[in-house]
Design an enzyme around this catalytic site. Structure first.
Site, PDB file in Angstrom:
ATOM      1  N   LYS A   1       3.838  14.832  -2.036  1.00 35.30           N
ATOM      2  CA  LYS A   1       4.013  16.070  -1.272  1.00 35.30           C
ATOM      3  C   LYS A   1       3.133  16.069  -0.025  1.00 35.30           C
ATOM      4  CE  LYS A   1       5.340  18.894  -5.250  1.00 35.30           C
ATOM      5  NZ  LYS A   1       5.042  20.085  -6.084  1.00 35.30           N
TER       6      LYS A   1
ATOM      7  N   ASP B   1       5.091   1.291  -4.915  1.00 35.17           N
ATOM      8  CA  ASP B   1       6.537   1.429  -4.994  1.00 35.17           C
ATOM      9  C   ASP B   1       7.016   2.682  -4.262  1.00 35.17           C
ATOM     10  OD1 ASP B   1       5.443   3.251  -6.723  1.00 35.17           O
ATOM     11  OD2 ASP B   1       6.866   2.910  -8.345  1.00 35.17           O
TER      12      ASP B   1
ATOM     13  N   ASP C   1      -1.950   6.485  -6.897  1.00 35.82           N
ATOM     14  CA  ASP C   1      -1.173   7.727  -6.796  1.00 35.82           C
ATOM     15  C   ASP C   1      -0.714   7.939  -5.344  1.00 35.82           C
ATOM     16  OD1 ASP C   1      -0.198  10.359  -6.854  1.00 35.82           O
ATOM     17  OD2 ASP C   1      -1.693  10.993  -8.315  1.00 35.82           O
TER      18      ASP C   1
ATOM     19  N   GLU D   1     -10.957  -4.271  -8.515  1.00 38.95           N
ATOM     20  CA  GLU D   1      -9.675  -3.576  -8.576  1.00 38.95           C
ATOM     21  C   GLU D   1      -9.959  -2.083  -8.733  1.00 38.95           C
ATOM     22  OE1 GLU D   1      -5.381  -3.236 -10.863  1.00 38.95           O
ATOM     23  OE2 GLU D   1      -6.948  -4.487 -11.760  1.00 38.95           O
TER      24      GLU D   1
END
Length: 204
Positions: free
Chosen positions: A117, A149, A113, A38
């Protein structure tokens, strides 16, 4: 703009970091080991639950933040899981430090992450070069499980994986293991994908 070459001191720091990580990995990875990894394991909620449910599988979690790894290790120790190991490591360092013969049995990336932008999209983990590096350590049939998400990041991941010659999308493949992480609990919605290591092209 001309790229700035890294300083020798910085290169030496990277080399030492990878040497230390290589030695640590050699202590837990048997020769020719296949393991679930992971990338961005956080506090280890998902991987600790997975390792407990699959005691015959070797599991390794990595994360950039040392405090997260410390908490993950405490969680593992409380559960007395001998098949689970956590390392404070950057993903590229980890790949460079893996012992010869070690290979991914499965790869899990949960809520990494999204770098929303546009000017930061280059920092997203799933990039062609990174997928090359993962594929080099993944045998045919190894699956990559990705969940986010962020709609934009999901579209990016779908496009990059769909275009990569070493990976093929598997839309009908089941999810590897359901365990609600902190990030998943906070998400109002999320999307998942599964990709599989493609067979190597036959020599001409």
């Amino acid at each position: 703009m001309e790229a700035i070459a890294p300083r020798p001191s910085h290169l030496a720091l990277i080399a030492q970091r990878r040497a230390d990580l290589r030695a640590a990995l050699a202590r837990v990875l048997p020769p020719a080991a296949h393991f679930l990894c992971e990338i961005g394991c956080g506090h280890g909620h998902f991987l600790t639950a997975y390792a407990a449910a699959h005691p015959d599988q070797l599991c390794i979690g990595i994360d950039l933040i040392g405090e997260r790894i410390a908490r993950a290790i405490r969680k593992r120790d409380r559960a007395r899981l001998t098949n689970l190991h956590f390392f404070h490591a950057e993903a590229h360092d980890f790949l460079a430090a893996l012992p010869a013969g070690a290979a991914f049995g499965a790869i899990v990336i949960l809520f990494s992450d999204p770098w929303p932008k546009r000017r930061h999209h280059k920092n997203r983990l799933l990039q062609p070069a990174f997928l090359d590096a993962l594929a080099a350590r993944a045998g045919q049939g190894t699956r990559l499980y990705f969940r986010t998400d962020h709609r934009g990041y999901f579209a990016h991941a779908t496009a990059v994986l769909g275009a990569h010659p070493a990976w093929r999308m598997e839309p009908a493949a089941p999810w590897i293991f359901e365990m609600e992480t902190v990030f998943q609990a906070r998400a109002t919605a999320y999307q998942s994908l599964v990709a599989e290591r493609s067979p190597a092209p036959s020599p001409l």
